[in-house]
Design a protein around this motif. Structure first.
Motif, PDB file in Angstrom:
ATOM      1  N   ALA A  65      -5.319  -1.906   0.047  1.00 46.58           N
ATOM      2  CA  ALA A  65      -5.911  -1.117   1.250  1.00 46.58           C
ATOM      3  C   ALA A  65      -6.805  -2.245   1.908  1.00 46.58           C
ATOM      4  O   ALA A  65      -6.547  -1.893   3.057  1.00 46.58           O
ATOM      5  N   LEU A  66      -7.483  -2.966   1.387  1.00 51.62           N
ATOM      6  CA  LEU A  66      -8.307  -3.999   1.932  1.00 51.62           C
ATOM      7  C   LEU A  66      -7.679  -5.072   2.708  1.00 51.62           C
ATOM      8  O   LEU A  66      -7.943  -5.533   3.742  1.00 51.62           O
ATOM      9  N   GLY A  67      -6.558  -5.188   2.112  1.00 50.12           N
ATOM     10  CA  GLY A  67      -5.777  -6.106   2.795  1.00 50.12           C
ATOM     11  C   GLY A  67      -4.968  -5.587   4.264  1.00 50.12           C
ATOM     12  O   GLY A  67      -5.343  -6.503   5.450  1.00 50.12           O
ATOM     13  N   VAL A  68      -4.703  -4.538   4.246  1.00 50.24           N
ATOM     14  CA  VAL A  68      -4.259  -3.739   5.292  1.00 50.24           C
ATOM     15  C   VAL A  68      -5.311  -3.647   6.452  1.00 50.24           C
ATOM     16  O   VAL A  68      -5.078  -3.989   7.622  1.00 50.24           O
TER      17      VAL A  68
ATOM     18  N   LEU B 186       0.782  -1.370   0.009  1.00 53.26           N
ATOM     19  CA  LEU B 186       0.082   0.064   0.034  1.00 53.26           C
ATOM     20  C   LEU B 186       0.947   1.296   0.024  1.00 53.26           C
ATOM     21  O   LEU B 186       0.615   2.158  -0.681  1.00 53.26           O
ATOM     22  N   ALA B 187       2.074   1.211   0.833  1.00 49.28           N
ATOM     23  CA  ALA B 187       2.864   2.269   0.736  1.00 49.28           C
ATOM     24  C   ALA B 187       3.498   2.465  -0.526  1.00 49.28           C
ATOM     25  O   ALA B 187       3.472   3.735  -1.001  1.00 49.28           O
ATOM     26  N   THR B 188       3.796   1.746  -1.289  1.00 49.43           N
ATOM     27  CA  THR B 188       4.361   1.873  -2.654  1.00 49.43           C
ATOM     28  C   THR B 188       3.350   2.427  -3.589  1.00 49.43           C
ATOM     29  O   THR B 188       3.558   2.630  -4.772  1.00 49.43           O
ATOM     30  N   ALA B 189       2.159   1.906  -3.390  1.00 49.59           N
ATOM     31  CA  ALA B 189       0.984   2.024  -4.314  1.00 49.59           C
ATOM     32  C   ALA B 189       0.241   3.582  -4.013  1.00 49.59           C
ATOM     33  O   ALA B 189      -0.391   4.251  -5.123  1.00 49.59           O
ATOM     34  N   LEU B 190       0.472   4.021  -2.998  1.00 52.52           N
ATOM     35  CA  LEU B 190      -0.249   5.403  -2.633  1.00 52.52           C
ATOM     36  C   LEU B 190       0.226   6.490  -3.505  1.00 52.52           C
ATOM     37  O   LEU B 190      -0.707   7.479  -4.032  1.00 52.52           O
ATOM     38  N   PRO B 191       1.636   6.596  -3.542  1.00 51.96           N
ATOM     39  CA  PRO B 191       1.995   7.724  -4.725  1.00 51.96           C
ATOM     40  C   PRO B 191       1.386   7.612  -5.808  1.00 51.96           C
ATOM     41  O   PRO B 191       0.958   8.898  -6.633  1.00 51.96           O
ATOM     42  N   MET B 192       1.180   6.630  -6.495  1.00 51.15           N
ATOM     43  CA  MET B 192       0.398   6.414  -7.837  1.00 51.15           C
ATOM     44  C   MET B 192      -0.886   7.032  -7.766  1.00 51.15           C
ATOM     45  O   MET B 192      -1.705   7.651  -8.684  1.00 51.15           O
TER      46      MET B 192
END
Length: 295
Positions: free
Chosen positions: A182-185, A46-52
Motif C-alpha cells: 500500500a505504501l509503495g503504491v 496490493l491487488a493480490t494482498a487485499l483479499p487477505m
C-alpha cells in the motif's frame, strides 16, 4: 517431500521469477521510467494482498506503523534504484552488485542495533563484498556510473532489512506485506500518474508479465520461509545469480566477462560459507538474512 526441500524449491522458483521480471524490464520497460515500473509491481502486489485483508481486517493494524513506513521507504528506494540500473546494465552484473547488502546490514546492525561485531562470523560477509568489488571494479576501466544504482539499491534494502528485524516481534508477515504494498503504491503515485496511455496500450502484456512474475516471487518467498527454517534455505537465494546470467545470455546475448564471473563465484561462496556457519542457529527466529531479490 520434506519441508526443507519444499522450501528450497519454492525459493529457487522465486529467484527465477525475479530474474524473469528483470529481463522483462529490459524487454518492455523502455517507454516507462523506474518509478512507473516499480508502481506497476506494487499495484499488482496490493491487488493480490487485499483479499487477505478483507478476510482478516486485523491485519490492517500495525503496532509500529512508523517502522512499517521506514521499511516501505527502503523497499521503494531499493526497487526504483535497481530498476534504474537494470535498464542499462547487463542483468547478471546488476544482480551481483546488489549483493553488497549483507555487508551494509552487518554494519548498520552493529552501529544502530548494537549487535556485536564478530570478525570470524562476519568473514563470509566480507568475502561476498569482495566479490561485489570484483564485479564493480571501482576506479578501474570496467566501472560504469550506472553501477552506482544497484549499489545504492542494496543500501536501501539493508535499511528495510533492519526495519524488518525490528518489526518481526510485533507485526505478522501478512501485515508487513500489506503495508509495504500500500505504501509503495502511494509513494509512487506521482510517477504513475505520468504514464503514457499509448505505452500501456502497446506493452501491457509484457508489463503485466513483468509485474506478475515479480509479485509471484514475493508470495513464493513468504510461502518458502513459512514452511522451512530460514537458515536451511536462505543460501538458495543465490540461485538468482544463475538465473540472471542464464536469461541475460539466452534473451539478450549478454555473456558475463571474467571479472563478473569471478565476482559471482565469490558471492555464491560467501553465501554457502555463511549458511554453513549458521547451522547451529537452524530453527531460530531470524536465521540467515536473505540476499536482496532484484528489484
Amino acid at each position: 517431500m520434506s519441508s526443507h526441500l519444499q522450501g528450497s524449491v519454492l525459493l529457487v522458483a522465486a529467484m527465477a521469477c525475479f530474474s524473469v521480471s528483470d529481463a522483462l524490464v529490459q524487454r518492455a520497460g523502455s517507454g516507462l521510467d523506474a518509478g512507473q515500473l516499480a508502481w506497476l509491481r506494487y499495484a499488482l502486489l496490493l491487488a493480490t494482498a487485499l483479499p487477505m485483508a478483507l478476510r482478516q481486517p486485523g491485519l490492517l493494524r500495525s503496532q509500529r506503523p512508523l517502522l512499517q513506513l521506514g521499511r516501505a521507504a527502503g523497499l521503494v528506494g531499493s526497487a526504483v534504484l535497481f530498476l534504474q540500473g537494470i535498464k542499462t546494465l547487463p542483468i547478471a552484473e546488476a544482480t551481483a552488485l546488489v549483493f553488497a547488502s549483507p555487508l551494509y546490514v552487518t554494519l548498520l546492525s552493529t552501529l544502530l542495533l548494537r549487535e556485536p561485531w564478530r570478525p570470524w562470523r562476519n568473514a563470509p560477509v566480507l568475502l561476498g563484498f569482495a566479490g561485489v568489488l570484483v564485479v564493480a571494479q571501482p576506479g578501474g576501466a570496467g566501472f560504469d556510473a550506472p553501477m552506482l544504482f544497484p549499489l545504492l539499491s542494496s543500501l536501501a534494502w539493508a535499511g528495510a532489512v533492519l526495519c524488518t528485524r525490528l518489526l518481526s516481534s510485533s507485526d505478522p508477515a501478512p501485515t508487513t506485506i500489506l503495508y509495504s504494498a500500500a505504501l509503495g503504491v502511494l509513494a509512487l503515485a506521482l510517477p504513475a500518474a505520468r504514464m503514457a496511455p499509448g505505452v500501456l496500450a502497446l506493452q501491457w502484456p509484457w508489463l503485466l508479465a513483468m509485474a506478475g512474475s515479480w509479485c509471484t516471487a514475493q508470495w513464493l518467498i513468504v510461502w518458502a520461509y513459512r514452511i522451512a527454517p530460514p537458515s536451511a534455505i536462505a543460501p538458495f537465494s543465490y540461485s538468482q545469480l544463475f538465473w540472471a546470467a542464464l536469461l541475460g545470455w539466452l534473451v539478450f546475448g549478454q555473456v558475463p566477462q571474467g571479472p563478473t564471473l569471478l565476482g559471482i563465484a565469490l558471492i555464491v561462496l560467501s553465501g554457502l560459507w555463511a549458511a554453513w556457519m549458521a547451522r547451529p542457529a537452524r530453527g531460530s527466529h531470524h536465521g540467515h538474512d536473505s540476499p536482496p531479490p532484484g528489484g
